[in-house]
Write an enzyme that holds these catalytic residues in place. Structure first.
Site, short mmCIF file in Angstrom:
data_model
loop_
_atom_site.label_atom_id
_atom_site.label_comp_id
_atom_site.label_asym_id
_atom_site.label_seq_id
_atom_site.Cartn_x
_atom_site.Cartn_y
_atom_site.Cartn_z
N CYS A 69 0.81 -1.22 0.00
CA CYS A 69 0.00 0.00 0.00
C CYS A 69 0.85 1.27 0.00
O CYS A 69 0.58 2.21 -0.76
CB CYS A 69 -0.95 0.00 1.19
SG CYS A 69 -0.19 -0.52 2.74
N HIS A 78 -2.58 6.30 4.52
CA HIS A 78 -1.17 6.45 4.84
C HIS A 78 -0.69 7.82 4.32
O HIS A 78 -1.11 8.26 3.25
CB HIS A 78 -0.34 5.37 4.15
CG HIS A 78 -0.59 3.99 4.67
ND1 HIS A 78 -1.20 3.72 5.88
CD2 HIS A 78 -0.29 2.77 4.12
CE1 HIS A 78 -1.26 2.40 6.06
NE2 HIS A 78 -0.73 1.81 5.00
#
Length: 348
Positions: free
Chosen positions: A132, A252
């Site tokens: 990710c 994130h």
């Protein structure tokens, strides 16, 4: 994408955090599904999931589960992918795998469609979805690399607990309440469930994501380093990463330093390259305090970039702030995007 033909689709790990987002994304994209099969471990088998208004019973994943399946989206952990992905391919399915099991395998394309979509054409039945934190970084950096070259990347990440699964998110909730109640914080999951020690994540920062390697880097950091070079076809690119888990749930964030190859590149040029790039949203205006945050990026499929500055000591150095929903672009949406590319280009 052709609307005429429909496909038999399996989602492996359908009850997990990413599996749930995969189903939401398939529904949101109106993916051309003929039959849908939801698969999981024996532990989650039997549970019910609603998709497009219909209830589905989750089945235990076995090799036979993939008979007649065209596309299998895997997100149930590396050991499951290693065991069952080859079985799915044997039965004629193309696998998009969201684990680290096949990412660095030589004959498996590692794909972010905005960066290296054409690599999908070379698949031999399995296509790997990158980590990710890697996905959002390479999506943001590729337009810059293509236009002005790139010699070096140094990234520090600020990663959400959902990247460690539903249990980690629950642990953050429980610890936060315990902290506010002034009671002991119980830590069983983070930084790594299977590692020797566990630390509280609530009101804390953990500079360990995944297990430590012999070189002092964590496996997450090495994933970012190696995957970036593979996706960009740039083995000579210098990449260093420090990955940190922070106490928020989704998206994130990354502080990225890059050194470009061309002299005289301006901040405005970098901003324009990003503003014109597919899948990138530029949010960068210090005068109005405009920049992306994990909360503002949550639930969105794009990669958001802001805080673009030239380094004060190196004319070729630039700093960027990159934020994206780790469960969407970082996992589910990138996987579904790959599946859409398979269909649109007739690469199945």
């Amino acid at each position: 994408m052709s609307e005429a033909k429909q496909y038999n689709v399996a989602v492996v790990g359908a009850t997990g955090a990413v599996g749930q987002k995969m189903l939401e994304t398939l529904e949101d994209r109106n993916f051309p599904i003929n039959q849908l099969k939801l698969l999981s471990s024996s532990r989650s088998a039997g549970s019910k999931v609603t998709f497009q208004g219909n209830d589905y019973t989750v089945e235990e994943a076995t090799p036979e589960s993939f008979e007649g399946i065209d596309i299998a989206l895997f997100s149930a952990g590396g050991s499951v992918s290693k065991k069952l992905a080859p079985e799915a391919v044997k039965r004629g399915a193309v696998v998009v795998d969201n684990t680290s099991a096949y990412r660095m395998a030589e004959d498996v394309p590692l794909v972010v469609p905005e960066v290296n979509e054409k690599d999908i054409a070379d698949h031999k039945g399995i296509i790997a979805n990158p980590n990710c934190s890697t996905i959002q970084m390479v999506a943001a950096l590729e337009p810059v690399r293509k236009a002005v070259g790139m010699k070096r990347v140094i990234v520090s990440t600020y990663q959400a607990v959902s990247g460690a699964g539903n249990e980690a998110a629950e642990e953050l909730r429980n610890q936060s309440q315990a902290f506010l109640d002034d009671t002991d914080l119980k830590a069983d999951i983070l930084p790594v469930k299977g590692d020797k020690k566990h630390y509280p994540i609530a009101f804390n920062a953990l500079p360990q994501i995944d297990v430590f390697q012999d070189n002092g880097y964590t496996f997450e950091e090495m994933k970012m380093i190696n995957e970036t070079k593979k996706i960009m076809h740039a083995p000579e690119l210098s990449v260093a990463a420090t990955c940190v888990r922070l106490p928020f749930f989704t998206s994130h964030a990354e502080s990225v330093y890059v050194e470009v190859e061309k002299d005289g590149v301006t901040v405005e040029e970098i901003k324009q390259l990003l503003a014109d790039a597919p899948g990138i949203v530029l949010e960068d205006d210090p005068a109005t305090q405009t920049y992306p945050t994990p909360l503002s990026a949550a639930g969105k499929r794009d990669v958001f970039v802001g805080r673009i500055r030239k380094d004060l000591d190196d004319d070729r150095g630039f700093h960027l702030w990159v934020v994206s929903d780790n469960l969407l672009k970082g996992a589910a949406w990138n996987s579904v995007q790959i599946a859409e590319c398979l269909i649109a280009n007739e690469w199945l």
